[in-house]
Design an enzyme around this catalytic site. Sequence first.
Site, PDB file in Angstrom:
ATOM      1  N   ALA A  34       0.822  -1.381   0.059  1.00  0.00           N
ATOM      2  CA  ALA A  34      -0.009   0.161   0.028  1.00  0.00           C
ATOM      3  C   ALA A  34       0.918   1.156  -0.059  1.00  0.00           C
ATOM      4  O   ALA A  34       1.874   1.230   0.829  1.00  0.00           O
ATOM      5  CB  ALA A  34      -0.823   0.021   1.128  1.00  0.00           C
ATOM      6  N   ASP A  35       0.722   2.205  -0.995  1.00  0.00           N
ATOM      7  CA  ASP A  35       1.394   3.582  -0.958  1.00  0.00           C
ATOM      8  C   ASP A  35       0.380   4.525  -0.347  1.00  0.00           C
ATOM      9  O   ASP A  35      -0.823   4.256  -0.127  1.00  0.00           O
ATOM     10  CB  ASP A  35       1.776   3.636  -2.379  1.00  0.00           C
ATOM     11  CG  ASP A  35       0.593   3.957  -3.340  1.00  0.00           C
ATOM     12  OD1 ASP A  35      -0.537   3.886  -2.972  1.00  0.00           O
ATOM     13  OD2 ASP A  35       1.108   3.543  -4.496  1.00  0.00           O
ATOM     14  N   SER A  36       0.843   5.780  -0.504  1.00  0.00           N
ATOM     15  CA  SER A  36       0.043   6.926   0.009  1.00  0.00           C
ATOM     16  C   SER A  36      -1.360   7.051  -0.511  1.00  0.00           C
ATOM     17  O   SER A  36      -2.494   7.332  -0.123  1.00  0.00           O
ATOM     18  CB  SER A  36       0.684   8.276   0.153  1.00  0.00           C
ATOM     19  OG  SER A  36       1.145   8.540  -1.187  1.00  0.00           O
TER      20      SER A  36
ATOM     21  N   LYS B 182      -6.494   0.486  -9.353  1.00  0.00           N
ATOM     22  CA  LYS B 182      -5.034   1.032  -9.758  1.00  0.00           C
ATOM     23  C   LYS B 182      -4.730   0.919 -11.112  1.00  0.00           C
ATOM     24  O   LYS B 182      -4.115   1.504 -12.113  1.00  0.00           O
ATOM     25  CB  LYS B 182      -3.808   0.300  -9.000  1.00  0.00           C
ATOM     26  CG  LYS B 182      -3.587   1.035  -7.675  1.00  0.00           C
ATOM     27  CD  LYS B 182      -2.195   0.949  -7.184  1.00  0.00           C
ATOM     28  CE  LYS B 182      -1.664   2.116  -6.451  1.00  0.00           C
ATOM     29  NZ  LYS B 182      -0.725   1.542  -5.485  1.00  0.00           N
TER      30      LYS B 182
END
Lengths: 80, 213
Positions: A34-36, B182
């Site tokens: 998980a990124d920001s 994403k």
Amino acid sequence: MSVFERVKKIITDVMAVKETEVSAETSLANDLGADSLDYIALLQELEAEFNIQIPDADAQKLKTVEDTVKYIERKVNNKG
Amino acid sequence: MFYSIVHIILKIVAAVYIRLQTIDIENIPKQGGVILAPNHPSDLDSFILGIAITRQLHTMGKEELFRRRFAGFIFRKLNAFPVKRGAIDRESIRIAIGVLKDGHVIDMYPEGTVSNDGFLQEPRLGTAFIALQAKVPVLPAAIIGTFNVMSKGQRFPRPHKVVIKFGRPLYFDEYYDKPYNKEILKFVTMQIMNEIKVLLNSDELEEANYVSI
């Protein structure tokens, strides 16, 4: 559904991972990457699901799935 | 009023100092929220973009720029708002989406940060994320010459010709109101980056020999 199951569902949806990849000990950043931006989406979904407000600064407390579940439970209980 | 006065003054300065020129500036929609998405060769890109266009530009600035009270006051008057870099900062995202939904223009850099060598870097997904959340088009652009005016770490700008070529607006309506995904963000980002590459390599810029680095 329990808080854990609801949180797990949100995490699997946001991170696009299988349910089998998510357990209580799973680290959002280290195990799921998980990124920001993921955290931002995660906070949005958690707030909507549980009808709570999560300050941005609290995101760093949500390191694992278990951290997240406990945090949500505290928030929901305090609200009630 | 303050913005308009500063805009006029800087436009005159830019005409002399950096011989600022634009190509296809009419591609910018006359009204409505839109994200200008150029490459990012210099810290001055937002200033120069703001000078180049006639609509008022809103911009995200790193939080450190707003720490000094006077500088913060001036930046806010110039439609800038702070963003905490490298942190989870939903407030700046909310502001950006609000500004776009109010029908204004924002510049956002898909690369996320100023390039060290003037060349395009790997993109990040923030621009696509905000575009889809605000439901606005993205207008890619190519900025040539600002790396020579002021590259990363340089303190004072040097005189050098700057040219900005604007692309056509990209619309991503089919991805609005979709759950966070994403793959969609990567796809949208690649569309934007591909357009920026096409603009950077356009014959108009090459023929004019606007060498940037």
